[in-house]
Design a protein around this motif. Structure first.
Motif, PDB file in Angstrom:
ATOM      1  N   PHE A 109       0.548  -0.936   0.016  1.00 17.64           N
ATOM      2  CA  PHE A 109      -0.114  -0.218  -0.259  1.00 17.64           C
ATOM      3  C   PHE A 109       1.041   1.154   0.259  1.00 17.64           C
ATOM      4  O   PHE A 109       0.830   2.413  -0.561  1.00 17.64           O
ATOM      5  CB  PHE A 109      -1.045   0.066   0.611  1.00 17.64           C
ATOM      6  N   PHE A 110       1.705   1.118   0.797  1.00 19.63           N
ATOM      7  CA  PHE A 110       2.570   2.562   1.668  1.00 19.63           C
ATOM      8  C   PHE A 110       3.441   2.553  -0.200  1.00 19.63           C
ATOM      9  O   PHE A 110       4.156   3.790  -0.598  1.00 19.63           O
ATOM     10  CB  PHE A 110       3.511   2.318   2.004  1.00 19.63           C
ATOM     11  N   ARG A 111       3.911   1.528  -0.808  1.00 18.15           N
ATOM     12  CA  ARG A 111       4.769   2.029  -2.224  1.00 18.15           C
ATOM     13  C   ARG A 111       3.157   1.920  -2.923  1.00 18.15           C
ATOM     14  O   ARG A 111       4.292   2.020  -4.415  1.00 18.15           O
ATOM     15  CB  ARG A 111       5.695   0.239  -2.340  1.00 18.15           C
ATOM     16  N   MET A 112       2.705   2.064  -3.282  1.00 19.26           N
ATOM     17  CA  MET A 112       2.018   2.476  -4.254  1.00 19.26           C
ATOM     18  C   MET A 112       1.859   3.867  -5.096  1.00 19.26           C
ATOM     19  O   MET A 112       2.245   4.990  -4.121  1.00 19.26           O
ATOM     20  CB  MET A 112       0.341   2.487  -3.859  1.00 19.26           C
ATOM     21  N   PRO A 113       1.895   4.474  -5.949  1.00 18.60           N
ATOM     22  CA  PRO A 113       2.036   5.520  -6.459  1.00 18.60           C
ATOM     23  C   PRO A 113       1.002   6.763  -6.017  1.00 18.60           C
ATOM     24  O   PRO A 113      -0.095   6.274  -5.321  1.00 18.60           O
ATOM     25  CB  PRO A 113       1.288   5.433  -8.067  1.00 18.60           C
ATOM     26  N   GLU A 114       1.787   7.987  -5.759  1.00 20.19           N
ATOM     27  CA  GLU A 114       1.102   9.012  -4.636  1.00 20.19           C
ATOM     28  C   GLU A 114      -0.454   9.066  -5.597  1.00 20.19           C
ATOM     29  O   GLU A 114      -1.360   9.454  -4.266  1.00 20.19           O
ATOM     30  CB  GLU A 114       2.113  10.154  -5.069  1.00 20.19           C
ATOM     31  N   GLU A 115      -0.678   9.334  -5.962  1.00 25.94           N
ATOM     32  CA  GLU A 115      -2.088   9.699  -6.273  1.00 25.94           C
ATOM     33  C   GLU A 115      -2.461   8.595  -6.082  1.00 25.94           C
ATOM     34  O   GLU A 115      -4.493   9.230  -5.787  1.00 25.94           O
ATOM     35  CB  GLU A 115      -2.190   9.832  -7.909  1.00 25.94           C
ATOM     36  N   ALA A 116      -2.790   7.198  -6.291  1.00 30.11           N
ATOM     37  CA  ALA A 116      -3.543   5.975  -5.936  1.00 30.11           C
ATOM     38  C   ALA A 116      -3.670   6.409  -4.280  1.00 30.11           C
ATOM     39  O   ALA A 116      -4.901   5.645  -3.826  1.00 30.11           O
ATOM     40  CB  ALA A 116      -3.252   4.427  -6.521  1.00 30.11           C
TER      41      ALA A 116
END
Length: 349
Positions: A90-97
């Motif tokens: 979850f923390f590695r997801m793209p900023e916009e996600a």
């Protein structure tokens, strides 16, 4: 506002994360060699003839440290690691996600925030070096629809983890109740009947750990906290006036008492201050599960824990909602919060 983990890696600590000198950790408090081993309790013995011994170990550790670690606790390793992997993803997801979940509204059932402020009265908006995913995790069926659909594995793995940790909390509270001379189901019902909270704390590697903290010194507010701290150290507990580090143990849980439990036991068990320091080499992620009361239930010292003039009640009755309000007002300061509920008895000459 961006999460810290989405910022370009700074070579120096941004000013808004630099604490005043009196709030910074001392250099010697950042060394791993100051870590001590909290009592490690093997819960396997609680299922058989060793139950009384395990209860005794819990009570002794709780009174000495307010913290202990448990192994052979019944939560499967793949369940622990599975959810930790999902949370890290979850923390590695793209900023916009992640942006759609960003909120500073404390009542949101699922939210992300970054760099909690040092105090509600601060005007400088100095912040701690932490990103946090805060959510309500139990009862699963009631709350799952608030959880994100991505990453794809998140909901399923969180559901399994939340159910198993809730069961562990129930077993621990039964052992604690027996150790206090209470009915083993004393803590079931309204005292633990609120929606269980979870904080997934993410601490990116820090350019200068001597200038900041991950979380301020505080005591937890509710009855019990169960923490998966992973394999990176950072948690520190106040013990006999000094900060001691808690050494990680593979797949163990760190357990600590909250202020609610301290008041219910009339001070027999205490909620101990703790904090988190950062490091410059590794990111750290911890998963804290907080067992909460029903917000409208009446909370106060158990009748068995008071005895007329020799041991009168130290705290007045209050509701779960009052506890939350007091905690926010005092920013988790143990003595300030307890004083809000303390009964001052007049001694007769």
């Amino acid at each position: 506002m961006k999460l810290i983990c989405d910022l370009p890696s700074p070579k120096s600590l941004p000013d808004k994360y630099v604490l005043p000198p009196e709030k910074r950790p001392c250099d010697n408090e950042l060394r791993d060699d100051l870590s001590v081993a909290l009592p490690v309790i093997d819960l396997r013995g609680a299922m058989g003839d060793g139950r009384r011994q395990v209860i005794g170990e819990i009570m002794e550790a709780g009174k000495e440290f307010g913290f202990f670690q448990v192994v052979n606790h019944g939560v499967e390793e793949d369940v622990i690691q599975g959810f930790r992997e999902a949370a890290a993803e979850f923390f590695r997801m793209p900023e916009e996600a992640k942006l759609k979940y960003y909120s500073n509204e404390p009542n949101n059932p699922f939210r992300v925030f970054s760099g909690s402020v040092t105090s509600h009265t601060d005007t400088n908006d100095i912040r701690y070096w932490r990103d946090c995913l805060k959510l309500r995790c139990y009862p699963v069926d009631k709350l799952m629809h608030h959880w994100p659909l991505e990453p794809e594995i998140f909901r399923e793995r969180l559901a399994k983890y939340a159910v198993e940790v809730q069961d562990l909390a129930r077993r621990l509270l039964r052992l604690i109740a027996e150790g206090l001379g209470l009915d083993d189901q004393f803590f079931e019902g309204d005292l633990t009947g609120g929606e269980t909270m979870m904080n997934v704390n993410y601490y990116p590697s820090c350019p200068n750990p001597s200038l900041t903290l991950g979380i301020r010194p505080h005591s937890d507010r509710y009855i019990l906290t169960i923490l998966s701290q992973g394999d990176v150290s950072g948690l520190q507990v106040k013990h006999k006036g000094r900060w001691i580090g808690v050494q990680p143990i593979d797949n163990a849980f760190v357990v600590n008492f909250g202020l609610q439990l301290e008041m219910v036991t009339n001070g027999v068990l205490t909620s101990v201050e703790h904090r988190v320091v950062t490091n410059s080499a590794k990111a750290r992620m911890s998963v804290a599960t907080l067992i909460r009361p029903n917000m409208e239930c009446r909370i106060g010292p158990a009748q068995v824990m008071v005895d007329g003039d020799t041991n009168p009640p130290k705290y007045r009755d209050f509701t779960g909602s009052e506890l939350i309000e007091a905690y926010e007002t005092t920013a988790g300061n143990r003595e300030a919060l307890l004083e809000m509920f303390r009964i001052h008895h007049t001694k007769l000459c």
